[in-house]
Motif scaffolding. Structure first.
Motif: not given
Length: 241
Positions: A70-75
């Motif tokens: 959830l933290l990295t899905m929009n990297s």
């Protein structure tokens, strides 16, 4: 690199998602800690480390299997959609600086969340707990272990054009690495079992939680970090063709 890091961290800290995940994290770990403290009263002669902290650190590692995607899905997804990633790649910033800057931003967010959980060992300190070597070793292990989840999530984002798809790919890959441990336990071939166990990040994390720092575990984590950074670099470089 520092400008990328600063920008990414500022965007993350201004997003409600980060604080929602922090609340979920501290809520679940707080409940686990409370339950383990109550349960430890039934085990006479056992230490707080084995009854409370080791299960708590294991739960924290497992919890980040779900939180990290959830933290990295929009990297990279949003930047690819808006076209800003291509502009960054054509600038003087450099692709490695982009990758490392984003990675360090995610790690900073993870460390901030882990700092919140420091309250639990500190609560035990008032009960006479003093084995801070184990605590420091476990937190080092958590940072290294969760780093593997972060890089898997960043790689998933680099090959995906949708946040939900990125999150799903990330979780599937993290779960796939976890299955290596089950495969290692089920095989009758000793060499294959040892190889599969070595490739599983959690088998190395266990050593840190027990305060047993081993050189091959550091080699594993550093190799994993370098390898997946190279995968991300190759994935993003393919956009130039």
């Amino acid at each position: 690199m520092f400008n990328i890091y600063k920008r990414e961290l500022k965007e993350a800290l201004s997003s409600p998602l980060f604080y929602i995940l922090c609340a979920i994290f501290i809520g679940i770990t707080g409940w686990i800690f409370y339950y383990r403290v109550l349960a430890s009263k039934e085990f006479v002669g056992s230490s707080l480390t084995s009854n409370v902290l080791i299960p708590l650190f294991g739960m924290i590692s497992s919890l980040f299997m779900f939180l990290t995607p959830l933290l990295t899905m929009n990297s990279f997804v949003e930047e690819k959609r808006c076209g800003t990633l291509d502009l960054l790649m054509r600038s003087k910033v450099g692709l490695w600086n982009i990758i490392i800057g984003k990675y360090l931003s995610h790690i900073t967010q993870i460390i901030f969340m882990l700092i919140l959980s420091l309250m639990f060992p500190m609560i035990l300190m008032f009960s006479g707990y003093s084995d801070w070597g184990i605590v420091l070793s476990a937190y080092l292990g958590l940072i290294l272990n969760i780093s593997t989840y972060v890089l898997i999530g960043m790689f998933a984002s680099s090959i995906s054009g949708n946040q939900i798809v990125s999150g799903f790919i990330s979780f599937s890959m993290i779960f796939g690495v976890l299955l290596l441990n089950l495969a290692a336990n089920s095989t009758n071939n000793f060499i294959v079992g040892q190889l599969l166990s070595y490739l599983n990040n959690n088998s190395h994390f266990v050593h840190f939680v027990q305060g047993d720092l081993r050189s091959f575990s550091f080699v594993y984590f550093l190799s994993f970090i370098g390898l997946f950074m190279m995968f991300i670099n190759k994935s993003l470089n393919s956009r130039r063709w």
